[in-house]
Write a protein that holds these residues in place. Sequence first.
Motif, PDB file in Angstrom:
ATOM      1  N   UNK A   1       7.078   3.489   9.238  1.00  0.00           N
ATOM      2  CA  UNK A   1       8.340   3.230  10.172  1.00  0.00           C
ATOM      3  C   UNK A   1       8.730   4.867  10.811  1.00  0.00           C
ATOM      4  N   UNK A   2       7.919   5.779  10.759  1.00  0.00           N
ATOM      5  CA  UNK A   2       8.313   7.095  11.344  1.00  0.00           C
ATOM      6  C   UNK A   2       9.096   8.091  10.512  1.00  0.00           C
ATOM      7  N   UNK A   3       9.423   7.373   9.273  1.00  0.00           N
ATOM      8  CA  UNK A   3      10.243   8.188   8.335  1.00  0.00           C
ATOM      9  C   UNK A   3       9.344   9.244   7.861  1.00  0.00           C
ATOM     10  N   UNK A   4       9.959  10.482   7.410  1.00  0.00           N
ATOM     11  CA  UNK A   4       9.518  11.617   6.844  1.00  0.00           C
ATOM     12  C   UNK A   4       8.664  11.475   5.804  1.00  0.00           C
ATOM     13  N   UNK A   5       8.965  10.174   5.105  1.00  0.00           N
ATOM     14  CA  UNK A   5       8.752  10.081   3.542  1.00  0.00           C
ATOM     15  C   UNK A   5       7.881   8.773   3.657  1.00  0.00           C
ATOM     16  N   UNK A   6       6.982   8.676   2.509  1.00  0.00           N
ATOM     17  CA  UNK A   6       6.051   7.385   2.082  1.00  0.00           C
ATOM     18  C   UNK A   6       6.172   6.761   0.786  1.00  0.00           C
ATOM     19  N   UNK A   7       6.153   5.670   0.745  1.00  0.00           N
ATOM     20  CA  UNK A   7       6.396   4.805  -0.730  1.00  0.00           C
ATOM     21  C   UNK A   7       4.972   4.845  -1.160  1.00  0.00           C
ATOM     22  N   UNK A   8       4.792   5.157  -2.344  1.00  0.00           N
ATOM     23  CA  UNK A   8       3.429   5.078  -3.025  1.00  0.00           C
ATOM     24  C   UNK A   8       3.378   4.607  -4.479  1.00  0.00           C
ATOM     25  N   UNK A   9       2.459   3.644  -4.686  1.00  0.00           N
ATOM     26  CA  UNK A   9       2.426   2.925  -5.989  1.00  0.00           C
ATOM     27  C   UNK A   9       0.898   2.698  -6.405  1.00  0.00           C
ATOM     28  N   UNK A  10       0.781   2.952  -7.697  1.00  0.00           N
ATOM     29  CA  UNK A  10      -0.739   2.499  -8.504  1.00  0.00           C
ATOM     30  C   UNK A  10      -0.184   1.118  -9.021  1.00  0.00           C
ATOM     31  N   UNK A  11      -1.055   0.039  -8.604  1.00  0.00           N
ATOM     32  CA  UNK A  11      -0.741  -1.179  -8.994  1.00  0.00           C
ATOM     33  C   UNK A  11      -1.351  -1.512 -10.211  1.00  0.00           C
ATOM     34  N   UNK A  12      -1.073  -2.425 -11.006  1.00  0.00           N
ATOM     35  CA  UNK A  12      -1.752  -2.793 -12.505  1.00  0.00           C
ATOM     36  C   UNK A  12      -2.284  -3.803 -12.273  1.00  0.00           C
TER      37      UNK A  12
END
Length: 317
Positions: free
Chosen positions: A101-112
């Motif tokens: 959403x054009x934020x300067x961040x990103x949510x990252x995850x490695x799924x199990x």
Amino acid sequence: MSELQRAVQILRAGRLVAFPTETVYGLGADARSSDAVNRIFRAKGRPSTNPLIVHVSGVAMAKVYASEWPDAARRLAQAFWPGPLTLVLPRSKKIAPEVSARLSTVGLRMPNHPLAIELIRTFDGPIAAPSANRSMHISPTTAQHVREEFGASIELILDGGPCTVGIESTVLDLTCAPRPRIVRPGGISKERIETVIGSVDAPHVVTEVTTPAVAPGQQEVHYAPLTPAYRFDRLPVTAMEAPDVALIAISRDRSLRRLSLHRIEMPNEPDAYAHHLYAVLREFDHLQARAIHIEMPPDAPAWSAVRDRLRRATNPG
Ligand code: TXA
Ligand code: MG
């Protein structure tokens, strides 16, 4: 060609694939392509202000798509990946801006989940994926739920069986001061996170399904059944006697108990409760009851993720 190879081809062409994770099924697209990511928002009817989670195959890939990898991220990934913990970090320019959403961040995850990991590895790139449900609906925990949500409009659904965790990942923002903050409670508790990196801030408590959105990533309207749903600390006796009201109560032990078509007792243990929650809500939504009355689990830390989802799905009774 195997289903997995077909899935990779579809992703490479910038289109969508639904796939299993241990939390809920995701609706995936190439996180580096704005066109592909925009398809997700259109398919879900999701507001473009609500950021998506990006799925990676491990720490090496995460470091490519976060522009910083602080020590807290290193330690948390070591402790909880693969698993239901999403880390919000500064975003690399390689991620399409629409993802967050054009934020300067990103949510990252490695799924199990073996199928999810195989998909990301073979695709050899990051997969942006929200839960594979239409915006504001209940998240899917089986391939059949995804079919109910989208019908034939999804080209391919990889079926990995029912999700083991059953509710979405914990989202932890590592970019905010003075302390990391839990944006959404989930599969990994605040207490477990604190044993690894020390104290973190908790999310504010959601009290009404109608609370308006405050900022990107903070939307609170979610997970709601279409049947009016109400929560109670203790179920009212009048509801117990009304034949057109569906009841979701808590059992005295860990087992799930079906008492009648309209009545169920959920396991009295947070992980087991979470595992069944969305399937039960979805099924009860189909009963065409006048209302669903839900008995809330205890107000204790171990129940915070389940209570969060129940609050988002209900209004106070
Ligand atoms: O378990 C899960 O997390 C599932 C599976 C598919 O991995 N995915 C999921 O995605 O629940 P989604 O799109 O339904 O939830 C995304 C939420 C946003 O609503 C927001 O709360 C948070 O994750 N989020 C994502 N990126 C963020 C960011 N950059 N800043 C703050 N919050 C973010
Ligand atoms: Mg969702």
